[in-house]
Design a protein around this motif. Structure first.
Motif, PDB file in Angstrom:
ATOM      1  N   LYS A 242      31.666  53.361  75.113  1.00 29.88           N
ATOM      2  CA  LYS A 242      32.113  53.354  76.483  1.00 29.88           C
ATOM      3  C   LYS A 242      32.845  52.161  77.169  1.00 29.88           C
ATOM      4  O   LYS A 242      33.068  51.362  76.633  1.00 29.88           O
ATOM      5  N   GLU A 243      33.730  52.561  78.232  1.00 29.31           N
ATOM      6  CA  GLU A 243      34.535  51.204  78.699  1.00 29.31           C
ATOM      7  C   GLU A 243      33.639  50.169  79.253  1.00 29.31           C
ATOM      8  O   GLU A 243      34.019  49.099  78.997  1.00 29.31           O
ATOM      9  N   ALA A 244      32.436  50.028  79.409  1.00 28.66           N
ATOM     10  CA  ALA A 244      31.466  49.070  79.815  1.00 28.66           C
ATOM     11  C   ALA A 244      31.407  48.057  78.483  1.00 28.66           C
ATOM     12  O   ALA A 244      31.355  47.050  78.448  1.00 28.66           O
ATOM     13  N   TYR A 245      31.274  48.895  77.411  1.00 28.19           N
ATOM     14  CA  TYR A 245      31.145  47.968  76.010  1.00 28.19           C
ATOM     15  C   TYR A 245      32.278  47.053  76.054  1.00 28.19           C
ATOM     16  O   TYR A 245      32.047  45.958  75.615  1.00 28.19           O
ATOM     17  N   TRP A 246      33.440  47.671  76.125  1.00 29.44           N
ATOM     18  CA  TRP A 246      34.638  46.983  75.869  1.00 29.44           C
ATOM     19  C   TRP A 246      34.719  45.823  76.927  1.00 29.44           C
ATOM     20  O   TRP A 246      35.131  44.678  76.316  1.00 29.44           O
TER      21      TRP A 246
END
Length: 621
Positions: A236-240
């Protein structure tokens, strides 16, 4: 940071000429010059090195030998993880005589890992290792080609140097201008892959090792790394966002390590602001920052560089580019031109490096971010081109071209008329592999043929880009990203950075090109880099809370120079002086007149030809 010259020959070598050739690139390393002479298999070897002392000031001199005197190295660059590698090698009982030298780490690393040493290095480098025990020479260039490495090869000599001018001086009679390479320069605005302006002289491509066998006088080139997108869609975006924060923080921290003061190029854009933010948390001194301001409002980012400087309490230095000094700045650059480059930011970057070099030996810059995270407007342009299906519906570019011609002339850098004219260059007669090279091209294929009296085709002039495009199995947009990294970044942006910074004995370090940052970036899906038409989305999102949405999402300006205005004000002696281009004065005048009469925007063509003329005036025989 340094400059070197290395040669091996079965002839008697001229010591005086070698030292004179090395002296020509003294500015790359003004602190210390040393030379070594060797004989291996009856062949004479010279290794000369100019040093810019940054790490291990007292015990890092070169050429450097290993403890058994079987290996000799000349090295240009910085290895940011050298302290970690040193610990590993000490545990394996490798001996060090230096205190903190990354050069000796490479030598001992080569002893342990051989040619696999490059798999362990995180940094920028070009180096030559003479391996007397195995009768070979091992040569390497970093992953992106941040540090240059040129070589000359004939029946008698194999010579390597940090810059072309040293090789040209050493082998002057044997080295001649290569017309096809000059045509490629006019088409791309740079020299692709291993090409140079000269016959018999090549650059070792980025991410390559070269192994030369001394007895046989033969060599082979091995590609040890290449930039390739491998998007991972399961995160997900939060991981990146968390991943990017971590790898960028580590990268900036590593690049602050030096035995001399480190500064930052602070344009006020997102990339340099991120570096300043991260550096302020890791640097135990007051940061020195440097920027260039413009009278041209379209180019000026002073209010943003001031904002960031004040936010982080930096010792800020700036220089103004205006009508009172634009001719001086232009002549400063042209009179100091050694390599053939074509970029609208050259004049500005030259002055920025000059300013910084008066205060520090090392600066951090934001280069690489636009290529890795889809920051250029051409990424959006390609997306539009695909949506229009320009390969099927030729009326779109025709309409755009008509609109571009109707619009009034403007000298501003990225005005609508200029962008539409560039966009309409790509139409249904051309494959997608040519879209970005054509959009970036200083000269059209028609004008290249007029300039060189040839009938070369697009497929031949852009063969390097087409080959890479066709062998990739990615989607078209990801191929565009790879083009910008493997061609534009490696062959133009990083060449500009190295030549102009080292001309002022200044080392520029690029945190965005760290191994871990790059590995992260190439795995981020494209839709998080260009989201809709929001360039560098994931990078903006990562630091949105630090700088605020308004700052992070503002329109990209980028470093440039008011080339068009300078030409219009006739502050430049625009006559051609080289023997080759003087014959083309009439053709050139037609391009120049079109710009001066404000019929068409021709600044890129004019700048490209002027740079070529200046280069040819120095080197043609």
């Amino acid at each position: 940071m340094c400059g070197f010259l290395f040669t091996i020959s079965n002839k008697i070598i001229n010591e005086k000429k070698l030292k004179q050739s090395l002296e020509l690139i003294k500015y790359r390393g003004p602190d210390e010059t040393n030379c070594a002479f060797e004989t291996v298999k009856q062949k004479k070897i010279f290794a000369g090195h100019n040093r810019l002392s940054i790490v291990d000031l007292n015990s890092g001199s070169q050429p450097m030998y290993d403890s058994e005197k079987n290996l000799l190295i000349v090295f240009n660059g910085e290895i940011y993880n050298h302290q970690d590698l040193r610990k590993i090698l000490i545990q394996e009982n490798y001996k060090f005589s230096s205190v903190n030298s990354d050069t000796e780490v490479i030598l001992n690393g080569y002893k342990k890992w051989g040619s696999k040493i490059t798999d362990y290095l995180n940094g920028m480098w070009s180096f030559v290792i003479l391996d007397k025990r195995n009768n070979k020479i091992f040569i390497s260039r970093d992953r992106f080609g941040e540090k240059p490495l040129f070589y000359y090869f004939d029946n008698f000599y194999f010579s390597i140097s940090s810059e072309l001018k040293a090789l040209k001086a050493l082998h002057n009679e044997e080295i001649q201008i290569d017309q096809k390479s000059l045509m490629k320069y006019c088409a791309y605005g740079f020299f692709p892959k291993n090409t140079t302006p000269f016959k018999k002289v090549f650059q070792l491509d980025a991410g390559c090792n070269l192994i030369y066998d001394i007895p046989s006088h033969n060599y082979k080139i091995i590609k040890y790394w290449n930039y390739k997108l491998e998007p991972e869609t399961n995160h997900k975006e939060a991981y990146w966002i968390e991943k990017l924060k971590d790898v960028l923080n580590k990268s900036v921290n590593q690049r602050l390590q030096a035995d001399t003061e480190v500064g930052i190029f602070l344009s006020g854009g997102l990339d340099s602001s991120i570096i300043t933010h991260l550096a302020s948390k890791n640097y135990n001194k007051k940061l020195k920052t440097f920027s260039i301001n413009f009278q041209n409002k379209e180019l000026n980012e002073k209010k943003f560089s001031d904002l960031i400087s004040n936010k982080y309490f930096t010792d800020h230095h700036e220089i103004n580019f205006d009508n009172t000094n634009n001719l001086k700045f232009l002549n400063d650059y042209l009179n100091d031109l050694n390599d053939l480059l074509s970029d609208s930011s050259l004049i500005s970057y030259y002055q920025l490096c000059k300013l910084a070099s008066k205060n520090v030996k090392v600066v951090l810059g934001g280069d690489g971010s636009d290529e890795l995270f889809a920051g250029y407007s051409t990424f959006s342009a390609f997306k539009i081109a695909e949506k229009m299906q320009m390969n099927k519906r030729n009326f779109f570019p025709k309409i755009i071209n008509i609109i571009a011609k109707i619009l009034p002339f403007k000298s501003s850098n990225m005005n609508t008329k200029f962008m539409l004219s560039r966009f309409s260059r790509f139409n249904d007669h051309k494959p997608y592999s040519l879209s970005n090279p054509i959009w970036l091209s200083p000269l059209s294929i028609e004008n290249i043929n007029k300039l060189f009296d040839t009938k070369i085709q697009l497929e031949e002039i852009y063969e390097d880009a087409i080959e890479d495009w066709d062998k990739s199995n990615l989607n078209n947009f990801d191929k565009v990203q790879e083009f910008y990294v493997n061609f534009f970044l490696k062959n133009q942006t990083l060449v500009k950075i190295d030549r102009l910074s080292m001309r002022h004995s200044l080392e520029v370090r690029s945190p965005f090109l760290d191994n871990d940052v790059v590995d992260c970036a190439r795995k981020i899906p494209s839709n998080l880099k260009l989201k809709g038409f929001n360039n560098k989305y994931i990078l903006k999102k990562t630091f949105e809370k630090v700088f605020g949405k308004k700052f992070s999402k503002r329109k990209k300006i980028g470093l440039s120079a008011p080339i068009s205005d300078i030409i219009l004000k006739n502050n430049l002696n625009m006559s051609l002086n080289s023997n080759f281009l003087k014959k083309k004065q009439k053709f050139y005048n037609s391009i120049l007149s079109s710009h001066l009469d404000k019929k068409e925007e021709k600044r890129l063509e004019i700048w490209n030809i002027l740079s070529l003329d200046k280069f040819l005036s120095q080197y043609e025989t």
